[in-house]
Design a protein around this motif. Sequence first.
Motif, mmCIF file in Angstrom:
data_model
loop_
_atom_site.group_PDB
_atom_site.id
_atom_site.type_symbol
_atom_site.label_atom_id
_atom_site.label_comp_id
_atom_site.label_asym_id
_atom_site.label_seq_id
_atom_site.Cartn_x
_atom_site.Cartn_y
_atom_site.Cartn_z
ATOM 1 N N GLY A 40 12.466 100.139 20.588
ATOM 2 C CA GLY A 40 11.117 100.690 20.408
ATOM 3 C C GLY A 40 10.129 99.619 19.993
ATOM 4 N N ILE A 41 10.571 98.712 19.143
ATOM 5 C CA ILE A 41 9.717 97.606 18.723
ATOM 6 C C ILE A 41 9.355 96.739 19.914
ATOM 7 C CG2 ILE A 41 9.714 95.438 17.418
ATOM 8 C CD1 ILE A 41 11.226 96.874 15.220
ATOM 9 N N SER A 42 10.305 96.513 20.816
ATOM 10 C CA SER A 42 10.017 95.673 21.976
ATOM 11 C C SER A 42 8.984 96.327 22.890
ATOM 12 C CB SER A 42 11.294 95.374 22.759
ATOM 13 O OG SER A 42 11.754 96.533 23.423
ATOM 14 N N ILE A 43 9.049 97.642 23.029
ATOM 15 C CA ILE A 43 8.051 98.345 23.839
ATOM 16 C C ILE A 43 6.686 98.271 23.157
ATOM 17 C CG2 ILE A 43 7.380 100.602 24.761
ATOM 18 C CD1 ILE A 43 9.687 99.197 26.257
ATOM 19 N N VAL A 44 6.674 98.412 21.845
ATOM 20 C CA VAL A 44 5.425 98.277 21.094
ATOM 21 C C VAL A 44 4.884 96.849 21.246
ATOM 22 C CG1 VAL A 44 4.440 98.250 18.763
ATOM 23 C CG2 VAL A 44 5.906 100.131 19.464
ATOM 24 N N ALA A 45 5.777 95.862 21.198
ATOM 25 C CA ALA A 45 5.347 94.472 21.372
ATOM 26 C C ALA A 45 4.727 94.274 22.750
ATOM 27 C CB ALA A 45 6.526 93.525 21.185
ATOM 28 N N ALA A 46 5.335 94.859 23.776
ATOM 29 C CA ALA A 46 4.774 94.754 25.128
ATOM 30 C C ALA A 46 3.402 95.410 25.184
ATOM 31 C CB ALA A 46 5.720 95.393 26.138
ATOM 32 N N ALA A 55 3.475 90.706 29.261
ATOM 33 C CA ALA A 55 3.682 92.059 28.717
ATOM 34 C C ALA A 55 4.397 92.939 29.735
ATOM 35 C CB ALA A 55 2.351 92.682 28.314
ATOM 36 N N GLY A 56 4.045 92.781 31.002
ATOM 37 C CA GLY A 56 4.748 93.531 32.053
ATOM 38 C C GLY A 56 6.215 93.152 32.119
ATOM 39 N N GLY A 57 6.508 91.856 32.029
ATOM 40 C CA GLY A 57 7.900 91.413 32.023
ATOM 41 C C GLY A 57 8.641 91.884 30.787
ATOM 42 N N LEU A 58 7.966 91.900 29.668
ATOM 43 C CA LEU A 58 8.566 92.364 28.420
ATOM 44 C C LEU A 58 8.881 93.860 28.494
ATOM 45 C CD1 LEU A 58 9.225 90.944 25.746
ATOM 46 C CD2 LEU A 58 7.035 91.731 24.884
ATOM 47 N N ALA A 59 7.997 94.620 29.120
ATOM 48 C CA ALA A 59 8.189 96.066 29.225
ATOM 49 C C ALA A 59 9.401 96.425 30.085
ATOM 50 C CB ALA A 59 6.934 96.722 29.797
ATOM 51 N N VAL A 60 9.698 95.602 31.097
ATOM 52 C CA VAL A 60 10.858 95.888 31.944
ATOM 53 C C VAL A 60 12.116 95.186 31.464
ATOM 54 C CG1 VAL A 60 9.465 96.395 33.985
ATOM 55 C CG2 VAL A 60 10.286 94.069 33.611
ATOM 56 N N GLY A 61 12.006 94.426 30.355
ATOM 57 C CA GLY A 61 13.172 93.814 29.741
ATOM 58 C C GLY A 61 13.599 92.494 30.353
ATOM 59 N N ALA A 62 12.694 91.786 30.996
ATOM 60 C CA ALA A 62 13.039 90.490 31.582
ATOM 61 C C ALA A 62 13.356 89.480 30.481
ATOM 62 C CB ALA A 62 11.885 89.984 32.443
ATOM 63 N N ASP A 63 14.414 88.697 30.693
ATOM 64 C CA ASP A 63 14.833 87.718 29.686
ATOM 65 C C ASP A 63 13.761 86.654 29.449
ATOM 66 O OD1 ASP A 63 17.258 88.952 29.250
ATOM 67 O OD2 ASP A 63 18.303 87.764 30.773
ATOM 68 N N TRP A 64 13.124 86.193 30.506
ATOM 69 C CA TRP A 64 12.116 85.138 30.382
ATOM 70 C C TRP A 64 10.908 85.601 29.584
ATOM 71 C CZ3 TRP A 64 7.391 86.528 32.170
ATOM 72 C CH2 TRP A 64 7.338 87.571 33.100
ATOM 73 N N ALA A 65 10.679 86.902 29.538
ATOM 74 C CA ALA A 65 9.473 87.437 28.908
ATOM 75 C C ALA A 65 9.499 87.314 27.389
ATOM 76 C CB ALA A 65 9.272 88.893 29.308
ATOM 77 N N ARG A 66 10.684 87.323 26.775
ATOM 78 C CA ARG A 66 10.738 87.229 25.314
ATOM 79 C C ARG A 66 10.204 85.894 24.827
ATOM 80 N NH1 ARG A 66 15.787 88.057 22.571
ATOM 81 N NH2 ARG A 66 14.478 88.696 20.839
ATOM 82 N N ILE A 67 10.711 84.819 25.385
ATOM 83 C CA ILE A 67 10.244 83.493 24.966
ATOM 84 C C ILE A 67 8.802 83.285 25.407
ATOM 85 C CG2 ILE A 67 10.579 81.018 25.335
ATOM 86 C CD1 ILE A 67 13.589 81.609 25.405
ATOM 87 N N SER A 68 8.481 83.750 26.609
ATOM 88 C CA SER A 68 7.109 83.627 27.107
ATOM 89 C C SER A 68 6.124 84.386 26.224
ATOM 90 C CB SER A 68 7.010 84.141 28.543
ATOM 91 O OG SER A 68 7.839 83.386 29.392
ATOM 92 N N ALA A 69 6.531 85.548 25.728
ATOM 93 C CA ALA A 69 5.651 86.338 24.856
ATOM 94 C C ALA A 69 5.359 85.584 23.562
ATOM 95 C CB ALA A 69 6.285 87.690 24.545
ATOM 96 N N ILE A 70 6.374 84.963 23.005
ATOM 97 C CA ILE A 70 6.166 84.192 21.773
ATOM 98 C C ILE A 70 5.259 82.995 22.038
ATOM 99 C CG2 ILE A 70 7.333 82.756 20.052
ATOM 100 C CD1 ILE A 70 9.686 84.741 20.225
ATOM 101 N N ILE A 71 5.469 82.322 23.166
ATOM 102 C CA ILE A 71 4.641 81.157 23.503
ATOM 103 C C ILE A 71 3.193 81.567 23.741
ATOM 104 C CG2 ILE A 71 4.236 79.401 25.283
ATOM 105 C CD1 ILE A 71 7.331 79.217 25.528
#
Length: 138
Positions: free
Chosen positions: A19-25, A79-95
């Motif tokens: 749920g936190i990850s969806i909120v983060a997206a 955010a779109g990648g984070l919402a679908v759970g892409a691995d690259w999106a986590r590090i990209s979101a932080i960057i």
Amino acid sequence: MSTQGDDVDYGVKEGFAFGISIVAAALLFVAGIVAVFQGISALANDDLFVIGTEYVYKFDLTTWGWIHLIIGILAILVAGGLAVGADWARISAIIIASISIIAQFLWLPYYPIWAILIIALDLVVIWAVATWKPSNIA
């Protein structure tokens, strides 16, 4: 040895983390949209912004407009990648959130409340993405 209570606790923690990850997206998406609007405003109408005293890290508003527009578009894509759970999106979101924090800090002299709001959103995004452990979800 795990008990049934441990399994339930583990499921609740992972559900909360998801749920936190969806909120983060969603927050990254909102921060991206606001950055796009911020960039468009700076590009379209330089009179909209109040310019105060001279600062060391000064760009003209057109440059700031392009900076915010690019960061906003990248944040929306991540955010779109984070919402679908892409691995690259986590590090990209932080960057992207970190770059956005730096850009907003430099934008503080122009509109401090707006910049502080986006910095707060970006900090929540970094926290949410950094605390989520997707590898534990079965």
